[in-house]
Design a protein around this motif. Structure first.
Motif: not given
Ligand SMILES: NC(=O)C1=CN([C@@H]2O[C@H](COP(=O)(O)OP(=O)(O)OC[C@H]3O[C@@H](n4cnc5c(N)ncnc54)[C@H](OP(=O)(O)O)[C@@H]3O)[C@@H](O)[C@H]2O)C=CC1
Ligand SMILES: O=C(CO)COP(=O)(O)O
Length: 306
Positions: A12-13, A32-34, A54, A80, A110, A112, A227, A251, A253
């Motif tokens: 998402a972020w 991205s991991r996927r 995350s 975070k 922020n 998203a 979340r 996620t 956190e």
């Molecule tokens: N959403 C928001 O509003 C905001 C989020 N954040 C922070 O950003 C971070 C990501 O959050 P968000 O994008 O929302 O979460 P999502 O759940 O939407 O996405 C998680 C991301 O982390 C990746 N990921 C998870 N586990 C692993 C791993 N073991 N190795 C590599 N990549 C991994 C996923 O990869 P894939 O999907 O490809 O498997 C995906 O890109 C968090 O720490 C959050 O607190 C900060 C500001 C705003």
């Protein structure tokens, strides 16, 4: 000037930041991991790497990239949380593996979804390298994304991590229908717990009342877009941790950060009662209502004590 920016983590972020900066005229690449494959391939030919995975993904990614990261390639960390294995923030983890790279942190209120809809938001770019912070502030701002700088990355990260635990507790409070007095009291006492951690980790007290501290706490603890907040409302409904996580499907956190912070608190002798009750509730040792009752019945204190 446009930058060549690589985003690691297209959740998402990461996805929101990618689209935001693409619209500003920067040239974006991502992994991205996927996607599978080797993330090191996207470190080539870029000016900045933004990490938005995350917390649980930070340590493995840092290990994977440490031998391929060019020493002068700046890293902007957006994760975070407090890592459960090492009890470190994201930038502390990156520093262990990449001791010399230019490093900054982005954190603030922020959500998203709101940024994606073009609604205005502000955030903090934090680095001990003032030149890097100012450079990124200038380059990464957008008409609806206003950036400030500070020189307190650890305080900024501690605030951004801990607000998720308190936002989760705020979701419980609202889910139980405890009212405005309870919610305000919880946020104030929660802020006092964030202060304990922030200052013990070496952060600056002023960061607590800035965008990454009070700012993000207010946004996250009051929005069902969060979340962590929604997860708290599910706990209040009686869901266990696994069921609530499955229903959120993304996620959250605050759960791991609560456990990591409590482990730090036990090691260091800090008093963090709200964080402690969140962990007890996650472990199924109390119900949400019992947790509230235990917080209300603690020994009486001076307000300055946690
Ligand atoms: N959403 C928001 O509003 C905001 C989020 N954040 C922070 O950003 C971070 C990501 O959050 P968000 O994008 O929302 O979460 P999502 O759940 O939407 O996405 C998680 C991301 O982390 C990746 N990921 C998870 N586990 C692993 C791993 N073991 N190795 C590599 N990549 C991994 C996923 O990869 P894939 O999907 O490809 O498997 C995906 O890109 C968090 O720490 C959050 O607190 C900060 C500001 C705003
Ligand atoms: O950090 C966030 C907003 O600043 C996102 O909060 P959630 O992870 O609770 O959705």
């Amino acid at each position: 000037m446009s930058l060549r920016i690589t985003v690691l983590g297209r959740g998402a972020w990461g996805g929101t930041l990618l689209r935001l900066w693409e619209r500003q005229g920067h040239r974006l690449n991502s992994w991205s991991r996927r996607d599978g494959g080797d993330p090191a391939t996207v470190l080539k030919d870029c000016d900045l790497v933004v990490v938005a995975v995350s917390m649980v993904g930070v340590a493995p990614l840092a290990r994977q990239l440490q031998d391929d990261w060019p020493t002068d390639l700046p890293l902007l960390s957006c994760s975070k949380g407090i890592d459960l294995d090492t009890l470190c923030t994201a930038s502390q983890l990156w520093r262990r593996h990449l001791p010399d790279v230019p490093l900054a942190v982005l954190s603030g209120p922020n959500l998203a979804d709101e940024l994606e809809r073009g609604l205005p938001a502000a955030s903090v770019l934090s680095s001990q390298d003032a030149g890097l912070a100012r450079h990124l502030q200038e380059q990464l701002r957008a008409p609806h994304f206003r950036l400030y700088t500070n020189a307190d990355p650890i305080g900024t990260e501690a605030a951004g991590a801990l607000k998720n635990v308190i936002a989760l507790a705020a979701g419980i409070s609202d889910g139980l229908g405890l009212g405005a007095n309870a919610k305000a009291s919880l946020l104030c006492r929660g802020l006092a717990e964030i202060a304990v951690v922030l200052q013990a980790l070496g952060g600056q007290p002023s960061t607590l009342y800035g965008l990454a501290g009070l700012g993000d706490l207010l946004a996250t603890a009051n929005s069902s877009l969060s979340r962590n907040y929604r997860f708290g409302t599910l706990l209040a409904e009686g869901c266990d941790e696994a069921t609530a996580l499955a229903r959120i499907g993304a996620t959250v956190e605050g759960t791991r950060t609560a456990r990591a912070t409590l482990a730090l608190a036990e090691r260091e002798g800090w008093q963090l009662p709200i964080c402690g009750q969140v962990v007890r509730l996650l472990a199924g040792r109390v119900t949400a209502r019992q947790a509230v009752q235990e917080l209300m019945q603690r020994d009486l204190k001076a307000e300055a004590a946690p």
